[in-house]
Design an enzyme around this catalytic site. Structure first.
Site: not given
Length: 224
Positions: A164-166, A168, A199
């Site tokens: 998730d986020s970074a 991802g 991100f």
């Protein structure tokens, strides 16, 4: 806590979520725990342990699996934490709770690796660490004396990589690098990638970045 200088005599230049502090003399203070308090929900249905996957950079990953014996091999699910490439850890309670839930509800082996963080380590260090975490799995699959805690229950032909986020973003870069079929990882085979609110940043602002409310958790100031 990490401290790369004498922050006591310097002024604060930037900080991130009460965890990371950057000072005018270039020193960096990083707290080992998050600024938020979340209880760990460990009900005993999942067992876990930490393993060093990159001794050169002192990086570890956390393995999870259902506590009860299984009759068939379990798929492997990577979860790469977020944090804007600057904060976060496999040891943070929110990450640990999510991995407990994944292992229990998916009936899978969960692998949650750490990676080098900025600003001490600039990109593509984090992406390279994600790659090394997957190569570690390949090494286990072909080792003469593998970690049986993992190999006795894991199906190396059913691997999924998520973040998730970074995290991802790292998963995306792994998909680009490993390509369809992930042939270079044989006998490990990646079946799919799951990008959770990945991100991505660039030199041109997207509409959602430019017009996002200041009170948002991920506002423009924090993203910059």
């Amino acid at each position: 806590m990490s401290n790369t200088g004498t922050a006591a005599t310097a002024s604060l230049v930037d900080e991130c979520r009460g965890v990371l502090f950057v000072y005018s003399d270039g020193s960096i203070v990083r707290l080992p725990k998050p600024s938020f308090s979340v209880p760990v929900h460990d009900d005993g249905s999942v067992v876990w342990k930490d393993v060093v996957f990159d001794p050169v950079h002192d990086l570890s990953l956390r393995l999870y699996k259902p506590a009860l014996p299984v009759s068939t091999k379990l798929p492997i699910f990577y979860y790469i934490h977020g944090g804007g490439f600057c904060i976060g850890s496999r040891t943070w309670p929110n990450c640990q709770n999510y991995c407990f839930k994944l292992a229990s509800e998916l009936q899978a082996v969960i692998i949650s690796p750490d990676y080098r963080l900025a600003p001490e380590n600039r990109l593509p260090a984090a992406i390279e660490d994600g790659y090394m975490a997957v190569k570690w799995l390949q090494a286990q699959a072909v080792a003469n004396e593998p970690d049986t805690w993992l190999t006795e229950v894991a199906d190396f032909g059913k691997v999924f990589i998520s973040g998730d986020s970074a995290g991802g973003n790292i998963a995306h870069n792994l998909a680009v690098r490993l390509k369809a079929g992930s042939l270079e990882l044989a006998p490990v085979r990646v079946k799919g990638y799951i990008l959770l609110a990945p991100f991505f940043g660039g030199t041109v602002r997207k509409k959602s970045e430019a017009e996002g409310p200041r009170e948002a958790f991920l506002n423009l100031e924090l993203i910059d």
